[in-house]
Motif scaffolding. Structure first.
Motif: not given
Length: 251
Positions: A52-59, A78-81, A108-112
């Motif tokens: 069921d869209l818009p799943w997923p919202r947070r990935v 495109p709607e997912a964090q 969109f964030r990258i955590h090292v």
């Protein structure tokens, strides 16, 4: 000690290696946003299970590699964090230089840092957690432990899913699967092994999943039309392996 990064190319495909012959990621140069490796395609099967869209919202993606999963989610959800955790800075640099990693932005964030520690310590909730973290010797370390899987379960939002890439040819594979099942009170499934030996396991919380194969195929066809990702062969493999008792996927 930093991870040695090697890049190779063959027949139009660029590969990422960590100082060994093990393939840690791949990109077809003419199709940089496609999922080249079979197991990466199957890790996105959560889009069939929670259709069921818009799943997923947070990935959350743990293990950047060649950024295949990251690029696919960034483009097609495109709607997912999207948060990515990668322990090795050199992998992030290689993904930017060789594998067309998108620039970070508001969603969109990258955590090292250490993926296992991030899951254990972070208060954030995610709809979809994808775990694909291995070292140069194809070892997952803390990412393949019962405490980690239990912590991942606690990080899932209502109706959340966990997808884990396991190496089916390793001696500890059965124990890995048992840990996933234990952490999720048996609400898990291990897909049949890919040709490479990779096995994708899914685990769920929230509303029970009871999907007739007819509905799964319809969702797979819609996903193929929308994104180009063809999971119909995966559905066939699940049927042939007896993973759909009574003609339904139960999770």
């Amino acid at each position: 000690m930093s991870t040695p990064i090697d890049i190779s190319e063959e027949a139009g495909v660029r590969y990422l290696h960590f100082g060994s012959d093990w393939v840690q990621g791949a990109m077809r140069i003419r199709k940089p946003n496609a999922l080249e490796l079979a197991y990466t395609r199957e890790m996105m099967a959560g889009l069939l299970l929670r259709g069921d869209l818009p799943w997923p919202r947070r990935v959350l993606v743990i293990g950047l590699g060649a950024a295949s999963l990251t690029k696919f989610i960034h483009l097609h959800c495109p709607e997912a964090q999207l948060h990515v955790v990668e322990i090795e800075p050199a992998v992030v640099a290689a993904a930017r230089q060789f594998f067309r990693l998108p620039a970070e932005d508001a969603r969109f964030r990258i955590h090292v840092g250490d993926g296992a520690r991030y899951v254990l310590e972070s208060p954030r909730q995610y709809d979809y957690i994808l775990v694909d973290g291995y070292d140069r010797n194809a070892r997952a370390g803390a990412l393949d432990t019962l405490p980690f899987y239990q912590a991942a379960r606690a990080r899932l939002s209502e109706d959340g899913l966990l997808a884990v890439n396991l190496f089916g040819r390793s001696r500890g594979y059965k124990a890995s699967v048992e840990r996933v099942f234990s952490a999720f009170d048996d609400r898990a499934i291990a897909f049949p092994s890919c040709d490479s030996g990779n096995v994708v396991a899914f685990a769920a919380v929230g509303e029970r999943i009871d999907l007739p194969v007819r509905d799964i195929r319809q969702r797979a066809e819609a996903l193929k039309t929308r994104t180009g990702l063809d999971l119909l062969p995966t559905v066939t493999r699940l049927e042939q392996a007896g993973s759909l008792p009574g003609g339904s996927l139960l999770l």
